[in-house]
Design an enzyme around this catalytic site. Sequence first.
Site, mmCIF file in Angstrom:
data_model
loop_
_atom_site.group_PDB
_atom_site.id
_atom_site.type_symbol
_atom_site.label_atom_id
_atom_site.label_comp_id
_atom_site.label_asym_id
_atom_site.label_seq_id
_atom_site.Cartn_x
_atom_site.Cartn_y
_atom_site.Cartn_z
ATOM 1 N N GLY A 132 1.274 -1.131 -0.129
ATOM 2 C CA GLY A 132 0.219 0.170 0.057
ATOM 3 C C GLY A 132 0.468 1.362 -0.081
ATOM 4 O O GLY A 132 1.601 1.181 0.051
ATOM 5 N N ARG A 133 0.421 1.921 -0.099
ATOM 6 C CA ARG A 133 1.568 3.349 0.682
ATOM 7 C C ARG A 133 2.053 3.954 1.874
ATOM 8 O O ARG A 133 1.942 5.119 1.899
ATOM 9 C CB ARG A 133 -0.165 4.563 -0.594
ATOM 10 C CG ARG A 133 0.039 4.345 -1.260
ATOM 11 C CD ARG A 133 -0.751 5.627 -1.791
ATOM 12 N NE ARG A 133 -2.238 6.242 -1.594
ATOM 13 C CZ ARG A 133 -2.450 7.409 -0.059
ATOM 14 N NH1 ARG A 133 -1.549 7.780 -0.033
ATOM 15 N NH2 ARG A 133 -3.858 7.111 0.119
ATOM 16 N N GLU B 287 5.673 3.944 2.115
ATOM 17 C CA GLU B 287 6.822 5.017 1.543
ATOM 18 C C GLU B 287 7.161 6.553 2.668
ATOM 19 O O GLU B 287 7.684 6.807 2.763
ATOM 20 C CB GLU B 287 5.690 6.219 0.478
ATOM 21 C CG GLU B 287 6.137 7.415 -0.238
ATOM 22 C CD GLU B 287 4.714 7.891 -1.396
ATOM 23 O OE1 GLU B 287 5.611 7.606 -2.595
ATOM 24 O OE2 GLU B 287 4.233 8.917 -0.616
ATOM 25 N N CYS C 27 4.414 -6.279 -2.112
ATOM 26 C CA CYS C 27 3.972 -4.842 -2.967
ATOM 27 C C CYS C 27 4.974 -3.688 -2.434
ATOM 28 O O CYS C 27 5.854 -4.006 -3.290
ATOM 29 C CB CYS C 27 2.681 -4.384 -2.453
ATOM 30 S SG CYS C 27 2.177 -3.645 -3.994
ATOM 31 N N HIS C 28 4.910 -2.802 -1.650
ATOM 32 C CA HIS C 28 5.923 -1.773 -2.064
ATOM 33 C C HIS C 28 6.190 -1.746 -0.716
ATOM 34 O O HIS C 28 7.158 -0.767 0.108
ATOM 35 C CB HIS C 28 4.910 -0.147 -1.728
ATOM 36 C CG HIS C 28 4.269 0.428 -3.120
ATOM 37 N ND1 HIS C 28 3.118 -0.392 -3.520
ATOM 38 C CD2 HIS C 28 4.411 1.552 -4.173
ATOM 39 C CE1 HIS C 28 3.230 0.501 -4.900
ATOM 40 N NE2 HIS C 28 4.164 1.486 -4.438
ATOM 41 N N TYR D 222 5.631 -4.776 -5.285
ATOM 42 C CA TYR D 222 5.298 -4.251 -7.252
ATOM 43 C C TYR D 222 6.255 -4.338 -8.016
ATOM 44 O O TYR D 222 7.160 -3.198 -7.876
ATOM 45 C CB TYR D 222 4.728 -2.770 -5.942
ATOM 46 C CG TYR D 222 3.804 -2.201 -7.191
ATOM 47 C CD1 TYR D 222 2.592 -2.818 -7.767
ATOM 48 C CD2 TYR D 222 3.604 -1.633 -7.763
ATOM 49 C CE1 TYR D 222 1.535 -2.946 -8.591
ATOM 50 C CE2 TYR D 222 2.489 -1.229 -8.812
ATOM 51 C CZ TYR D 222 1.748 -1.885 -9.087
ATOM 52 O OH TYR D 222 0.926 -1.294 -10.599
#
Lengths: 190, 190, 190, 190, 190, 190
Positions: C85-86, C89, C115-116, C135
Amino acid sequence: MLKILLMTGDAGEAQEIYYAKYRLEEEGWQVHIAAPEKRAFLSVVHDFEPGFDTYTEKPGYRVEADLGLADVEPTSYDALVLPGGRAPEYLRNRPNAVAIVRHFVESGKPIAANCHGPLLLIVAGGVKGKTLTCYPDLEPDVRAAGAEFVNRDVVVDGTLVTVRGWPDNGPWMREFVRVLKGRAGAESTN
Amino acid sequence: MLKILLMTGDAGEAQEIYYAKYRLEEEGWQVHIAAPEKRAFLSVVHDFEPGFDTYTEKPGYRVEADLGLADVEPTSYDALVLPGGRAPEYLRNRPNAVAIVRHFVESGKPIAANCHGPLLLIVAGGVKGKTLTCYPDLEPDVRAAGAEFVNRDVVVDGTLVTVRGWPDNGPWMREFVRVLKGRAGAESTN
Amino acid sequence: MLKILLMTGDAGEAQEIYYAKYRLEEEGWQVHIAAPEKRAFLSVVHDFEPGFDTYTEKPGYRVEADLGLADVEPTSYDALVLPGGRAPEYLRNRPNAVAIVRHFVESGKPIAANCHGPLLLIVAGGVKGKTLTCYPDLEPDVRAAGAEFVNRDVVVDGTLVTVRGWPDNGPWMREFVRVLKGRAGAESTN
Amino acid sequence: MLKILLMTGDAGEAQEIYYAKYRLEEEGWQVHIAAPEKRAFLSVVHDFEPGFDTYTEKPGYRVEADLGLADVEPTSYDALVLPGGRAPEYLRNRPNAVAIVRHFVESGKPIAANCHGPLLLIVAGGVKGKTLTCYPDLEPDVRAAGAEFVNRDVVVDGTLVTVRGWPDNGPWMREFVRVLKGRAGAESTN
Amino acid sequence: MLKILLMTGDAGEAQEIYYAKYRLEEEGWQVHIAAPEKRAFLSVVHDFEPGFDTYTEKPGYRVEADLGLADVEPTSYDALVLPGGRAPEYLRNRPNAVAIVRHFVESGKPIAANCHGPLLLIVAGGVKGKTLTCYPDLEPDVRAAGAEFVNRDVVVDGTLVTVRGWPDNGPWMREFVRVLKGRAGAESTN
Amino acid sequence: MLKILLMTGDAGEAQEIYYAKYRLEEEGWQVHIAAPEKRAFLSVVHDFEPGFDTYTEKPGYRVEADLGLADVEPTSYDALVLPGGRAPEYLRNRPNAVAIVRHFVESGKPIAANCHGPLLLIVAGGVKGKTLTCYPDLEPDVRAAGAEFVNRDVVVDGTLVTVRGWPDNGPWMREFVRVLKGRAGAESTN
């Protein structure tokens, strides 16, 4: 440095608010956002999508109001910006909002209005005998108020700069900056 | 008249796309929006809301791409604009997008990048030894690519103009227009 | 009973968080969810829809954080899970989050990233010389950090288990459980 | 290799569908998702939010159906999974869906049902005399059908494994895998 | 003046709630909305959209509850309205809600139920031996409770008036008003 | 049997459309919904939520138009219903919509208008010298058109029945039905 008042609130159109604010700040001018109360409010995204016979509305960006309507001293500002969206519909029924707009109309200070923004001008007596544009579906309101409606990207009538919606944000601010600079130039030469 | 390329696509940030487009068109310049394909795509609203530890994402405005990446001839443009949002993350993995950015980097043409836009610069070799800003959470990526990160409203390094996000749209375009005009002036005097 | 730390927060991917949590609890192990603060946060639904050139994002499930980052004692955990997900970050820019990840990297404890999630590993120095997946649009970040990127459903390199996104949740946990059980077996035989 | 049928459709609960699918695939078994038609359908996110007296519903993940109900040959499957959400409410009124469930009930093959999934069991005559759990607000339906309702994280009655909702996904699949493996073991020893 | 109780809550169907309320008020009667607590709650929009195999759900209108379930004195009301949506599913598990419905059932006072509303009647023992209609996917529940299900726009059985969903709001209230007036007439003639 | 025309379209207010339609059908009258085109269109939910200075807008119910504006023969209808929402704003700029409204105005046939519906009356010359109500923020438009605005739940002026919004749906239709029945009675006695 010019001081400019931008009047809007909940349901004001997102791009029309922020484009005007950032564009005028580019020039080194100060922009104050006035809304019914001094708080963060929610703008809306008005857009055009296939298969829908009018603009759509979605939740937009939060906007921080610098001051509430009750605290605005209109004489301390050089110009007025009226973005569109659905905010002008209710702002025009608030006496202090109308009194503020009337100050700019009567003093001849520059006004930039976008989309539904001219609804506020109408109740403040600011369109009679003028030529202007706005969201085209408001043509009946503008005509009923004694103004001439033109369906064009931007219309400048004296110090009044009007456009039809956020797709005309560029011409809107290009002409409004020109008017403000011209006026500043004229004044500085006096 | 300058010709400017703006590269983005689905999930590009709404205000960063439209502010740059309309602002540069104000100057009388031509702006072409390039996306993976020539079609209407959907931008996103990135915002900051209380009680959420990063930006939120909501559906934004539709944007019409003027041309697809495969049809871009980078040599016919004078400058490049890279808005943010989530588009740069996938565009940097499309060879034709990277090749386009590389043309602007290698030819020294002006580039304006916002928020996540510098992700595209990094893969095109455009940040090494440069000083720039971007969405602050990308600081590790920028440093890893050999650039110096500065957390400031706008950073101009030669012909590269970078900002942190749409709240810095004003400084972004103010400086980018200045760079473009300065260059145009310099060229015309040669 | 193994104790496993799962680090995420607002905008973490819903399925990646909950699949890992429930799957590891199936084994009788204890899973603690750490987020910036100990409170309910909101995960996101990342999906792929026709006509959109990247993943879409919608509001997901609420998730209850068991503890805030400041209260994590990494030495008391046997393994680390980094959903995507985000969230990664911004977590990678929080020193206490990075310090936690670094503990697992340096001690060689098993790590599962999705993923991330590997963005957090990169800043903690955990991917150099490793082979991994993530990802696919993060391939440039992984390569820049000195790792080899492989586009496969799951990659196991020592005690590091990585996958590309929630559609690979099955292989992700299948291999991670195998690694954890193997290690537990190895330790118990010592 | 076991072959398992998962029956759901539009408005099926997202996590209950995907957790079961990926978890059973972890074991090397084949999972086929059957829906009214063979097409991508849309799952829903059922969640619990403060200030709302029941679960909330939001759009979830797209799910690809492997086959339509008309094409299911129930005898070729070893077990059945019935996720919840709002799909069971309408599936139970489709004769081919009920016939499929009845096959598993009458043959004594293992069945895993979650949340509203038991609604399908009831119409197929699969709960009379059984002890089970489900979304607690369905207790009246379960009792009316002659079953004993227990409010517990997971209930195993013979080859029927039931849970209350996605927060019990872990126990759900832990027990269902145990049942399936036990059965496979029993069969192989025969 | 008749006094009518309308029982619903969060996730009650928007149109079914408001149509009944306003329609009965048209007759000069008093309508009280009872929900689990006396507060504003959120109704839902249940609709039918192409390509989705059941009704869709979206957030609806806010509704102000006039009183909480604990404060309802059923003997002071002449009739009961049970709108649908997802509220009846949980209300039927609240003893005070069931006790209220049972009063109307046992006293033979008129009851209007829509869509999922009959779920509340079933647990209160109000459908056995009756003929009624409801949201068609509830046919199994109605039959299991000993009622005869008819798929028709409106069914009147004694003082019980039932319809299938909000598209039948017109027949629903037409018949309910007729029943209420007939009764009032009958009583006044006694 | 009376034949009644209801004119609206995309962005018409959901409850105002459906309440009028179902309520008038209760009387055994025929209601035809006319929109710009004969197709399913999307109504909107206008509501009032705390902390927002005007009504909010959310997607509403789908509505099936019985006929397009081009196919309406106004002389074949006995009365006209104008729901609110944002549809009247654009309908008033479509000459065929205005011509239809004008027929009802000039022939003195009963008209029911709600919320923003009077915008259509204004352009058709139907409010001058009348007393009416409407969404209160439209007071300036109504006054400018020569009507007297009254802020009351319902205003009946001859055969014109107006209310302020959907919370006044009850009085709206109560009075409109009364007007229609009175007229029918008067005619039948002639």
